[in-house]
Design an enzyme around this catalytic site. Structure first.
Site, PDB file in Angstrom:
ATOM      1  CB  SER A 118      -0.958   0.008   1.194  1.00  0.00           C
ATOM      2  OG  SER A 118      -0.367  -0.545   2.324  1.00  0.00           O
ATOM      3  CG  HIS A 141      -3.551  -0.737  -3.038  1.00  0.00           C
ATOM      4  ND1 HIS A 141      -4.030   0.533  -2.795  1.00  0.00           N
ATOM      5  CD2 HIS A 141      -3.296  -1.267  -1.817  1.00  0.00           C
ATOM      6  CE1 HIS A 141      -4.044   0.748  -1.490  1.00  0.00           C
ATOM      7  NE2 HIS A 141      -3.614  -0.334  -0.884  1.00  0.00           N
ATOM      8  CD  GLU A 153      -5.455   2.900  -5.635  1.00  0.00           C
ATOM      9  OE1 GLU A 153      -5.495   4.099  -5.935  1.00  0.00           O
ATOM     10  OE2 GLU A 153      -4.908   2.484  -4.581  1.00  0.00           O
ATOM     11  CG  ASN A 191      -4.294   5.046   1.120  1.00  0.00           C
ATOM     12  OD1 ASN A 191      -5.320   5.004   1.807  1.00  0.00           O
ATOM     13  ND2 ASN A 191      -3.470   4.026   1.029  1.00  0.00           N
TER      14      ASN A 191
HETATM   15  N1  LIG Z   1      -4.556  -4.227   5.912  1.00  0.00           N
HETATM   16  C1  LIG Z   1      -5.037  -3.483   4.905  1.00  0.00           C
HETATM   17  O1  LIG Z   1      -6.125  -2.878   4.998  1.00  0.00           O
HETATM   18  C2  LIG Z   1      -4.285  -3.385   3.620  1.00  0.00           C
HETATM   19  C3  LIG Z   1      -4.907  -2.798   2.504  1.00  0.00           C
HETATM   20  C4  LIG Z   1      -4.233  -2.770   1.281  1.00  0.00           C
HETATM   21  C5  LIG Z   1      -2.957  -3.287   1.190  1.00  0.00           C
HETATM   22  N2  LIG Z   1      -2.347  -3.836   2.298  1.00  0.00           N
HETATM   23  C6  LIG Z   1      -1.000  -4.411   2.134  1.00  0.00           C
HETATM   24  O2  LIG Z   1      -1.121  -5.839   2.013  1.00  0.00           O
HETATM   25  C7  LIG Z   1       0.054  -6.457   2.557  1.00  0.00           C
HETATM   26  C8  LIG Z   1      -0.345  -7.453   3.625  1.00  0.00           C
HETATM   27  O3  LIG Z   1      -1.053  -6.760   4.643  1.00  0.00           O
HETATM   28  P1  LIG Z   1      -1.950  -7.513   5.731  1.00  0.00           P
HETATM   29  O4  LIG Z   1      -2.775  -6.459   6.385  1.00  0.00           O
HETATM   30  O5  LIG Z   1      -2.590  -8.706   5.119  1.00  0.00           O
HETATM   31  O6  LIG Z   1      -0.803  -8.005   6.739  1.00  0.00           O
HETATM   32  P2  LIG Z   1      -0.866  -9.203   7.790  1.00  0.00           P
HETATM   33  O7  LIG Z   1       0.172  -8.898   8.815  1.00  0.00           O
HETATM   34  O8  LIG Z   1      -2.276  -9.472   8.214  1.00  0.00           O
HETATM   35  O9  LIG Z   1      -0.396 -10.471   6.923  1.00  0.00           O
HETATM   36  C9  LIG Z   1       0.895 -10.652   6.416  1.00  0.00           C
HETATM   37  C10 LIG Z   1       1.143 -12.138   6.353  1.00  0.00           C
HETATM   38  O10 LIG Z   1       2.356 -12.386   5.634  1.00  0.00           O
HETATM   39  C11 LIG Z   1       2.997 -13.471   6.249  1.00  0.00           C
HETATM   40  N3  LIG Z   1       4.405 -13.486   5.861  1.00  0.00           N
HETATM   41  C12 LIG Z   1       5.412 -12.699   6.295  1.00  0.00           C
HETATM   42  N4  LIG Z   1       6.557 -13.029   5.662  1.00  0.00           N
HETATM   43  C13 LIG Z   1       6.275 -14.034   4.808  1.00  0.00           C
HETATM   44  C14 LIG Z   1       7.026 -14.798   3.883  1.00  0.00           C
HETATM   45  N5  LIG Z   1       8.325 -14.581   3.719  1.00  0.00           N
HETATM   46  N6  LIG Z   1       6.386 -15.760   3.156  1.00  0.00           N
HETATM   47  C15 LIG Z   1       5.070 -15.988   3.320  1.00  0.00           C
HETATM   48  N7  LIG Z   1       4.304 -15.287   4.186  1.00  0.00           N
HETATM   49  C16 LIG Z   1       4.901 -14.325   4.919  1.00  0.00           C
HETATM   50  C17 LIG Z   1       2.782 -13.259   7.740  1.00  0.00           C
HETATM   51  O11 LIG Z   1       3.015 -14.443   8.492  1.00  0.00           O
HETATM   52  C18 LIG Z   1       1.324 -12.794   7.750  1.00  0.00           C
HETATM   53  O12 LIG Z   1       0.424 -13.884   7.886  1.00  0.00           O
HETATM   54  C19 LIG Z   1       0.959  -5.328   3.036  1.00  0.00           C
HETATM   55  O13 LIG Z   1       1.865  -4.998   2.028  1.00  0.00           O
HETATM   56  C20 LIG Z   1      -0.036  -4.178   3.278  1.00  0.00           C
HETATM   57  O14 LIG Z   1       0.551  -2.910   3.187  1.00  0.00           O
HETATM   58  C21 LIG Z   1      -2.991  -3.911   3.505  1.00  0.00           C
END
Ligand SMILES: NC(=O)c1ccc[n+]([C@@H]2O[C@H](COP(=O)([O-])OP(=O)(O)OC[C@H]3O[C@@H](n4cnc5c(N)ncnc54)[C@H](O)[C@@H]3O)[C@@H](O)[C@H]2O)c1
Length: 284
Positions: A118, A141, A153, A191
């Site tokens: 993001s 995204h 996106e 955003n």
């Molecule tokens: N939370 C939101 O609302 C949102 C919205 C849009 C984009 N994002 C983006 O999406 C991505 C994930 O966010 P999230 O909220 O799901 O995070 P999260 O912390 O809920 O999940 C991340 C997951 O990745 C796993 N992980 C870490 N390293 C790893 C690896 N090497 N191999 C496999 N799995 C691995 C972790 O164990 C965890 O389960 C980020 O880049 C975030 O910026 C989040």
């Protein structure tokens, strides 16, 4: 034709990204670093589907076949037959870089690798891939909750080919989403629009012009928004918005400077719904 999808990271976003592709009849391979994390993700998805059935979003008959299309693994080595892999691991460039290097070695030459970041530049992320892969690297995204939010996106990096952009837009549509193409700028498009609104809404509260409740009413009833800015802040946690505004502020200056009241709320621990108090009070 994309039929075998990989998703790396089975957290809040990755698990539901896997779900929307499975709902679109794709065969999905979902990975995380531990079996526990994967079990939790599948259990959560079962809950999402069951609740969705209750609300009329999905048919009861869809639950089992959808879940059976999602296989799990802790080994990225098993992604060698994927045509699209979406990365959704922690928002940390070093963690993502490691995943990209491994995927680049393993996936077929024509596989598209997409990032759900993001806030990190897609072009900066593409530097962790071989020059031959960069044409097939792109940002996708998604928005939370992914199973309900229609928008994606789609963000080409400097070297992304037009063919990759078209294929990515098409697969997003197949997954029931409405993609828009956005330039690789800080905050992408959504955003920037959101936080311009949120910052002004908080400024109105600071000036005593109206209460958070009334501004939420104004946005819902006067602008047709489904949810007001303060309700949204509480649902997504004030600390996350403060962090995003910090990144936007660094990139664009004064117009995205976080408001003092938001900083105070975060410092006081009034972080939103999960904390039991944010702009509203909640029963824990
Ligand atoms: N939370 C939101 O609302 C949102 C919205 C849009 C984009 N994002 C983006 O999406 C991505 C994930 O966010 P999230 O909220 O799901 O995070 P999260 O912390 O809920 O999940 C991340 C997951 O990745 C796993 N992980 C870490 N390293 C790893 C690896 N090497 N191999 C496999 N799995 C691995 C972790 O164990 C965890 O389960 C980020 O880049 C975030 O910026 C989040």
């Amino acid at each position: 034709m994309v039929d075998k999808v990989g998703v790396v990271g089975a957290g809040l976003m990755g698990a539901e990204i896997a779900l929307v592709f499975a709902l679109a009849n794709k065969e999905v391979l979902l990975s995380d670093t531990s079996d526990d994390a994967l079990e939790r993700a599948i259990k959560n998805l079962e809950g999402v589907l069951q609740r969705g059935v209750g609300r009329g979003f999905f048919e009861a008959e869809q639950v089992e076949p959808t879940l059976s299309r999602i296989r799990t693994t802790t080994d990225l080595g098993s992604y060698s037959d994927r045509s699209l892999v979406v990365e959704a691991v922690f928002e940390d460039e070093a963690v993502k870089a490691k995943v990209f290097r491994k995927l680049d070695d393993v996936v077929p030459a024509d596989c598209i690798i997409a990032s759900n970041t993001s806030s990190i530049s897609i072009t900066a992320l593409s530097s962790h891939l071989s020059p031959e892969r960069r044409g097939r690297f792109i940002g996708t995204h998604f928005f939370s909750p992914v199973s309900r939010m229609k928008l994606v996106e789609v963000i080409p990096a400097m070297d992304t080919t037009e063919q990759t952009v078209e294929a990515t837009l098409a697969i997003c549509r197949e997954a029931g989403k409405t993609p828009i193409k956005v330039k690789d700028v800080v905050g992408f498009a959504v955003n920037r629009v959101l936080h311009a609104l949120v910052i002004e809404a908080i400024r109105l509260v600071e000036e005593g012009v109206a209460t958070p409740e009334d501004i939420d009413l104004a946005c819902r009833l006067g602008l047709g928004h489904p949810i007001g800015p303060f309700q949204l802040l509480d649902a997504t946690q004030n600390s996350l918005s403060l962090q995003v505004q910090g990144i936007l502020n660094e990139a664009y200056g004064e117009r995205f400077k976080p408001r003092p009241l938001l900083k105070q709320m975060v410092q006081a621990g009034y972080n939103g719904k999960r904390a039991g108090r944010g702009w509203y009070k909640y029963d824990k």
